[in-house]
Design a protein around this motif. Structure first.
Motif, PDB file in Angstrom:
ATOM      1  N   GLY A   8      67.885  42.870  -2.092  1.00 23.95           N
ATOM      2  CA  GLY A   8      66.980  42.216  -3.025  1.00 23.95           C
ATOM      3  C   GLY A   8      66.996  42.904  -4.369  1.00 23.95           C
ATOM      4  O   GLY A   8      67.788  43.819  -4.608  1.00 23.95           O
ATOM      5  N   SER A   9      66.110  42.471  -5.213  1.00 25.88           N
ATOM      6  CA  SER A   9      66.069  43.017  -6.567  1.00 25.88           C
ATOM      7  C   SER A   9      65.603  44.471  -6.540  1.00 25.88           C
ATOM      8  O   SER A   9      64.809  44.876  -5.684  1.00 25.88           O
ATOM      9  N   HIS A  10      66.105  45.201  -7.479  1.00 26.34           N
ATOM     10  CA  HIS A  10      65.740  46.614  -7.619  1.00 26.34           C
ATOM     11  C   HIS A  10      64.235  46.750  -7.826  1.00 26.34           C
ATOM     12  O   HIS A  10      63.615  47.710  -7.363  1.00 26.34           O
ATOM     13  N   ARG A  11      63.613  45.795  -8.500  1.00 31.02           N
ATOM     14  CA  ARG A  11      62.168  45.852  -8.768  1.00 31.02           C
ATOM     15  C   ARG A  11      61.343  45.869  -7.488  1.00 31.02           C
ATOM     16  O   ARG A  11      60.289  46.479  -7.429  1.00 31.02           O
ATOM     17  N   LYS A  12      61.810  45.166  -6.444  1.00 27.50           N
ATOM     18  CA  LYS A  12      61.053  45.106  -5.197  1.00 27.50           C
ATOM     19  C   LYS A  12      61.392  46.242  -4.240  1.00 27.50           C
ATOM     20  O   LYS A  12      60.568  46.644  -3.431  1.00 27.50           O
ATOM     21  N   LEU A  13      62.604  46.756  -4.315  1.00 30.03           N
ATOM     22  CA  LEU A  13      63.060  47.744  -3.336  1.00 30.03           C
ATOM     23  C   LEU A  13      63.150  49.163  -3.889  1.00 30.03           C
ATOM     24  O   LEU A  13      63.584  50.064  -3.184  1.00 30.03           O
ATOM     25  N   TYR A  14      62.744  49.367  -5.121  1.00 29.11           N
ATOM     26  CA  TYR A  14      62.923  50.674  -5.758  1.00 29.11           C
ATOM     27  C   TYR A  14      62.177  51.802  -5.041  1.00 29.11           C
ATOM     28  O   TYR A  14      62.581  52.952  -5.123  1.00 29.11           O
ATOM     29  N   ARG A  15      61.120  51.490  -4.309  1.00 30.30           N
ATOM     30  CA  ARG A  15      60.337  52.540  -3.638  1.00 30.30           C
ATOM     31  C   ARG A  15      60.997  53.047  -2.362  1.00 30.30           C
ATOM     32  O   ARG A  15      60.578  54.047  -1.806  1.00 30.30           O
ATOM     33  N   LEU A  16      62.034  52.352  -1.902  1.00 27.74           N
ATOM     34  CA  LEU A  16      62.735  52.786  -0.684  1.00 27.74           C
ATOM     35  C   LEU A  16      63.811  53.786  -1.065  1.00 27.74           C
ATOM     36  O   LEU A  16      64.699  53.494  -1.850  1.00 27.74           O
TER      37      LEU A  16
END
Length: 125
Positions: free
Chosen positions: A106-114
């Protein structure tokens, strides 16, 4: 959303593969906004999912909240073992739950916390 929640999305199952193992199904799905793709191995005896079913998926850094545990129907503990860049400003995250695998794109904006750390997967219908 709690600070411990790293991702909270609703997915629809697009396919279920029960061919390889007796108790494990590999499901694929897309998020409600069609901006994320998911492949997930689950124990199909404990949490059976069929094609076109919808479910809520949360990834959390801890389970300190009793409310979080009580709301989930299926919980697994695992480790993010790889994060890689994909096309069109997307990333792919790979997680192992003791041999049951998950990949999410998915987009970096949604998955950046992983990042490369341990996570809890919580599913509910």
């Amino acid at each position: 959303m709690s600070e411990s929640i790293l991702l909270d999305e609703i997915f629809t199952v697009t396919s279920v593969d029960k061919q390889k193992y007796q108790r494990v199904s590999r499901i694929t799905g897309t998020s409600a906004q069609n901006d994320m793709g998911l492949t997930l191995d689950i124990n199909s005896q404990l949490y059976p999912l069929e094609q076109d079913a919808t479910f809520s998926l949360q990834l959390a850094s801890n389970l300190n909240s009793q409310e979080l545990k009580d709301a989930a129907d299926y919980i697994m503990y695992g480790k993010v073992y790889r994060v890689e860049e994909a096309k069109d400003d997307k990333i792919s995250v790979f997680i192992s739950f003791g041999g049951l695998l998950m990949s999410i794109e998915g987009s970096h904006r949604k998955l950046y916390r992983l990042s490369l750390e341990h996570v809890y997967l919580l599913l509910r219908r």
